[in-house]
Design a protein around this motif. Sequence first.
Motif, PDB file in Angstrom:
ATOM      1  N   ILE A  12       0.834  -1.203   0.000  1.00 47.20           N
ATOM      2  CA  ILE A  12       0.000   0.000   0.000  1.00 47.20           C
ATOM      3  C   ILE A  12       0.870   1.254   0.000  1.00 47.20           C
ATOM      4  O   ILE A  12       0.570   2.246  -0.678  1.00 47.20           O
ATOM      5  CB  ILE A  12      -0.939  -0.001   1.221  1.00 47.20           C
ATOM      6  CG1 ILE A  12      -2.014  -1.077   1.055  1.00 47.20           C
ATOM      7  CG2 ILE A  12      -1.572   1.362   1.431  1.00 47.20           C
ATOM      8  CD1 ILE A  12      -2.937  -0.858  -0.111  1.00 47.20           C
ATOM      9  N   SER A  13       1.973   1.207   0.756  1.00 48.29           N
ATOM     10  CA  SER A  13       2.887   2.340   0.764  1.00 48.29           C
ATOM     11  C   SER A  13       3.450   2.595  -0.643  1.00 48.29           C
ATOM     12  O   SER A  13       3.543   3.744  -1.097  1.00 48.29           O
ATOM     13  CB  SER A  13       4.028   2.089   1.749  1.00 48.29           C
ATOM     14  OG  SER A  13       4.958   3.141   1.735  1.00 48.29           O
ATOM     15  N   LEU A  14       3.800   1.524  -1.347  1.00 46.02           N
ATOM     16  CA  LEU A  14       4.289   1.663  -2.720  1.00 46.02           C
ATOM     17  C   LEU A  14       3.196   2.186  -3.645  1.00 46.02           C
ATOM     18  O   LEU A  14       3.440   3.025  -4.520  1.00 46.02           O
ATOM     19  CB  LEU A  14       4.803   0.317  -3.219  1.00 46.02           C
ATOM     20  CG  LEU A  14       6.081  -0.216  -2.557  1.00 46.02           C
ATOM     21  CD1 LEU A  14       6.337  -1.654  -2.980  1.00 46.02           C
ATOM     22  CD2 LEU A  14       7.269   0.664  -2.931  1.00 46.02           C
ATOM     23  N   LEU A  15       1.968   1.680  -3.462  1.00 52.21           N
ATOM     24  CA  LEU A  15       0.862   2.128  -4.301  1.00 52.21           C
ATOM     25  C   LEU A  15       0.611   3.621  -4.149  1.00 52.21           C
ATOM     26  O   LEU A  15       0.327   4.318  -5.116  1.00 52.21           O
ATOM     27  CB  LEU A  15      -0.404   1.352  -3.939  1.00 52.21           C
ATOM     28  CG  LEU A  15      -0.754   0.111  -4.759  1.00 52.21           C
ATOM     29  CD1 LEU A  15      -2.072  -0.488  -4.286  1.00 52.21           C
ATOM     30  CD2 LEU A  15      -0.828   0.434  -6.247  1.00 52.21           C
ATOM     31  N   ARG A  16       0.706   4.111  -2.919  1.00 51.57           N
ATOM     32  CA  ARG A  16       0.472   5.534  -2.679  1.00 51.57           C
ATOM     33  C   ARG A  16       1.535   6.393  -3.362  1.00 51.57           C
ATOM     34  O   ARG A  16       1.264   7.524  -3.772  1.00 51.57           O
ATOM     35  CB  ARG A  16       0.434   5.809  -1.178  1.00 51.57           C
ATOM     36  CG  ARG A  16      -0.874   5.351  -0.525  1.00 51.57           C
ATOM     37  CD  ARG A  16      -0.925   5.732   0.928  1.00 51.57           C
ATOM     38  NE  ARG A  16      -2.267   5.592   1.459  1.00 51.57           N
ATOM     39  CZ  ARG A  16      -2.576   4.952   2.581  1.00 51.57           C
ATOM     40  NH1 ARG A  16      -1.617   4.373   3.299  1.00 51.57           N
ATOM     41  NH2 ARG A  16      -3.822   4.889   3.010  1.00 51.57           N
ATOM     42  N   GLN A  17       2.741   5.853  -3.488  1.00 52.60           N
ATOM     43  CA  GLN A  17       3.781   6.586  -4.212  1.00 52.60           C
ATOM     44  C   GLN A  17       3.526   6.548  -5.713  1.00 52.60           C
ATOM     45  O   GLN A  17       3.730   7.543  -6.422  1.00 52.60           O
ATOM     46  CB  GLN A  17       5.148   5.974  -3.909  1.00 52.60           C
ATOM     47  CG  GLN A  17       5.585   6.086  -2.453  1.00 52.60           C
ATOM     48  CD  GLN A  17       6.906   5.388  -2.207  1.00 52.60           C
ATOM     49  OE1 GLN A  17       7.820   5.432  -3.032  1.00 52.60           O
ATOM     50  NE2 GLN A  17       7.021   4.721  -1.064  1.00 52.60           N
ATOM     51  N   LEU A  18       3.071   5.406  -6.210  1.00 59.56           N
ATOM     52  CA  LEU A  18       2.831   5.247  -7.640  1.00 59.56           C
ATOM     53  C   LEU A  18       1.547   5.938  -8.086  1.00 59.56           C
ATOM     54  O   LEU A  18       1.472   6.475  -9.201  1.00 59.56           O
ATOM     55  CB  LEU A  18       2.756   3.754  -7.988  1.00 59.56           C
ATOM     56  CG  LEU A  18       4.030   2.937  -7.776  1.00 59.56           C
ATOM     57  CD1 LEU A  18       3.730   1.445  -7.884  1.00 59.56           C
ATOM     58  CD2 LEU A  18       5.087   3.336  -8.807  1.00 59.56           C
ATOM     59  N   ILE A  19       0.515   5.894  -7.207  1.00 58.59           N
ATOM     60  CA  ILE A  19      -0.802   6.443  -7.554  1.00 58.59           C
ATOM     61  C   ILE A  19      -1.229   7.387  -6.436  1.00 58.59           C
ATOM     62  O   ILE A  19      -1.944   6.988  -5.500  1.00 58.59           O
ATOM     63  CB  ILE A  19      -1.842   5.317  -7.742  1.00 58.59           C
ATOM     64  CG1 ILE A  19      -1.307   4.235  -8.688  1.00 58.59           C
ATOM     65  CG2 ILE A  19      -3.157   5.882  -8.269  1.00 58.59           C
ATOM     66  CD1 ILE A  19      -2.210   3.029  -8.813  1.00 58.59           C
ATOM     67  N   PRO A  20      -0.823   8.640  -6.463  1.00 54.70           N
ATOM     68  CA  PRO A  20      -1.122   9.563  -5.356  1.00 54.70           C
ATOM     69  C   PRO A  20      -2.613   9.754  -5.092  1.00 54.70           C
ATOM     70  O   PRO A  20      -3.004  10.076  -3.969  1.00 54.70           O
ATOM     71  CB  PRO A  20      -0.472  10.881  -5.816  1.00 54.70           C
ATOM     72  CG  PRO A  20       0.593  10.463  -6.784  1.00 54.70           C
ATOM     73  CD  PRO A  20       0.056   9.263  -7.475  1.00 54.70           C
ATOM     74  N   VAL A  21      -3.476   9.543  -6.095  1.00 55.87           N
ATOM     75  CA  VAL A  21      -4.911   9.798  -5.898  1.00 55.87           C
ATOM     76  C   VAL A  21      -5.629   8.638  -5.204  1.00 55.87           C
ATOM     77  O   VAL A  21      -6.812   8.748  -4.882  1.00 55.87           O
ATOM     78  CB  VAL A  21      -5.611  10.072  -7.250  1.00 55.87           C
ATOM     79  CG1 VAL A  21      -5.070  11.352  -7.865  1.00 55.87           C
ATOM     80  CG2 VAL A  21      -5.457   8.888  -8.201  1.00 55.87           C
ATOM     81  N   ILE A  22      -4.922   7.548  -4.955  1.00 60.18           N
ATOM     82  CA  ILE A  22      -5.583   6.378  -4.370  1.00 60.18           C
ATOM     83  C   ILE A  22      -5.959   6.638  -2.914  1.00 60.18           C
ATOM     84  O   ILE A  22      -5.219   7.280  -2.163  1.00 60.18           O
ATOM     85  CB  ILE A  22      -4.686   5.122  -4.483  1.00 60.18           C
ATOM     86  CG1 ILE A  22      -5.503   3.860  -4.226  1.00 60.18           C
ATOM     87  CG2 ILE A  22      -3.497   5.188  -3.540  1.00 60.18           C
ATOM     88  CD1 ILE A  22      -4.780   2.577  -4.580  1.00 60.18           C
ATOM     89  N   GLN A  23      -7.134   6.178  -2.513  1.00 57.28           N
ATOM     90  CA  GLN A  23      -7.585   6.234  -1.127  1.00 57.28           C
ATOM     91  C   GLN A  23      -7.675   4.809  -0.594  1.00 57.28           C
ATOM     92  O   GLN A  23      -8.198   3.921  -1.278  1.00 57.28           O
ATOM     93  CB  GLN A  23      -8.954   6.907  -1.024  1.00 57.28           C
ATOM     94  CG  GLN A  23      -8.992   8.327  -1.578  1.00 57.28           C
ATOM     95  CD  GLN A  23     -10.402   8.884  -1.570  1.00 57.28           C
ATOM     96  OE1 GLN A  23     -11.200   8.607  -0.681  1.00 57.28           O
ATOM     97  NE2 GLN A  23     -10.720   9.679  -2.582  1.00 57.28           N
ATOM     98  N   VAL A  24      -7.161   4.604   0.618  1.00 55.55           N
ATOM     99  CA  VAL A  24      -7.137   3.256   1.195  1.00 55.55           C
ATOM    100  C   VAL A  24      -7.647   3.296   2.623  1.00 55.55           C
ATOM    101  O   VAL A  24      -7.175   4.095   3.439  1.00 55.55           O
ATOM    102  CB  VAL A  24      -5.707   2.664   1.181  1.00 55.55           C
ATOM    103  CG1 VAL A  24      -5.731   1.247   1.755  1.00 55.55           C
ATOM    104  CG2 VAL A  24      -5.141   2.651  -0.237  1.00 55.55           C
ATOM    105  N   ASN A  25      -8.622   2.457   2.922  1.00 54.58           N
ATOM    106  CA  ASN A  25      -9.055   2.201   4.294  1.00 54.58           C
ATOM    107  C   ASN A  25      -8.667   0.778   4.648  1.00 54.58           C
ATOM    108  O   ASN A  25      -8.834  -0.134   3.830  1.00 54.58           O
ATOM    109  CB  ASN A  25     -10.566   2.380   4.440  1.00 54.58           C
ATOM    110  CG  ASN A  25     -11.003   3.821   4.251  1.00 54.58           C
ATOM    111  OD1 ASN A  25     -10.300   4.733   4.671  1.00 54.58           O
ATOM    112  ND2 ASN A  25     -12.143   4.030   3.621  1.00 54.58           N
ATOM    113  N   SER A  26      -8.151   0.578   5.843  1.00 52.75           N
ATOM    114  CA  SER A  26      -7.715  -0.762   6.234  1.00 52.75           C
ATOM    115  C   SER A  26      -8.216  -1.101   7.624  1.00 52.75           C
ATOM    116  O   SER A  26      -8.465  -0.216   8.451  1.00 52.75           O
ATOM    117  CB  SER A  26      -6.188  -0.874   6.189  1.00 52.75           C
ATOM    118  OG  SER A  26      -5.587   0.016   7.100  1.00 52.75           O
ATOM    119  N   GLU A  27      -8.381  -2.390   7.880  1.00 48.09           N
ATOM    120  CA  GLU A  27      -8.761  -2.881   9.197  1.00 48.09           C
ATOM    121  C   GLU A  27      -8.193  -4.288   9.369  1.00 48.09           C
ATOM    122  O   GLU A  27      -8.015  -5.029   8.398  1.00 48.09           O
ATOM    123  CB  GLU A  27     -10.278  -2.909   9.369  1.00 48.09           C
ATOM    124  CG  GLU A  27     -10.996  -3.808   8.371  1.00 48.09           C
ATOM    125  CD  GLU A  27     -12.495  -3.878   8.616  1.00 48.09           C
ATOM    126  OE1 GLU A  27     -12.913  -3.753   9.791  1.00 48.09           O
ATOM    127  OE2 GLU A  27     -13.241  -4.064   7.644  1.00 48.09           O
TER     128      GLU A  27
END
Length: 396
Positions: A12-27
């Motif tokens: 997810i950390s890598l995805l946020r760098q690759l795709i800045p517009v991505i929103q992630v909720n986790s549990e």
Amino acid sequence: MPSLLFVDAIGISLLRQLIPVIQVNSETFEFHDFVVKNNLNNSVFDALNTCWQPLPRSSFSRFHLRISVEDPREQPLILEAGFLSFNNIILTERNPANRHLPSLIRLKRRALPGLFLPGLPVGSGQQAWRQVPGSQRSRHLPRCRNTSGIVLSSFNNPNWYHWLTLPGLGSLPVSHKADEMLLSDRSISVEPHPNPPLLKRVGSLAGDLFPDSKLIYDRGPILYKQLEACFIENHTSLVCDPNGLNRLRCAGRQLISRAHGKIDSDRIYLRRGLHSSRPLDEELRLEHALQIRGFVVIDAAALPLELCISIFASASWVVAPHGAALTNLVFASPGTKVLELLPGSLDTYGHYALISAALGLQHHIWRGHSNSSGGFEINQTQMLLWLDTEISASLQ
């Protein structure tokens, strides 16, 4: 060359760098904590050895991904054949079989669904790679949909258990309304063709859970203006989501009114079949013995979904070898008695014991052992004696 990106904390950390517009909720979910909080039974009865065994541990993290763009042509994630990819990076789920691999790993060659990947682990870990596709799976240009879509995929492991559990219909968020509910899988034909029966069954439940979303069956490639998807990171070999299962049970009950037909008994046996994986030795002999005891033998996959749900909802006893048909326990009523014939240990085959615990069913197991033909066998005489005693006790 394509790469795999595992959707876990690092991924997810890598995805946020690759795709800045991505929103992630986790549990993160621990099954044991749920059992304690809800005062549920955390053990299963081993009928062969007449003892209680603790349920296997179950833990997972869920990642809900959401991306919104002004124009679908700007959507970074493309959906095809049940997989989401970004350029040459394919998103896939993390589980114990691949936990030793880095979150972003290069593949040495293009891989297609169903093929082994050279250079990757062998043995049991190899199974995790059998259905991973490579980049550019087709030469078709992506179709753009100027709508919002929730993606549901079996991640190319298309059986009833995987469709309903991970990430599972019940796991999808209901807080966001989407124009479309998209079922995507490699089993969907590129050419116009009737949708696979399994997907139609999934679609029936999806339509009840998301009545305001249009149901779409599509192999892709597709680009959405707004896309949502769920990924599960397995912390243990077995995963159970009680909240999702209860949502599925409620959705299934809404379909019972559409059922046509019925069976004449509340005791059912789920046929495994000679040509299935892990067939039960001398299954026809066992079916005959159970029919004498008032059981009806059914092939759950061959029944209309509404009738199947109705049968499980009214069942008092369910006897079955381990297999995906037992996923229908989701629709059984609390207190239903289950006898599962296991080909091995509970730690390996505890999927349905966990489902029973989550839904308040009385789960019993009968351990068998593998044979030279690739199936497994049980002591039928001993098992039937135990079953006769249990049925007699329940009638008193």
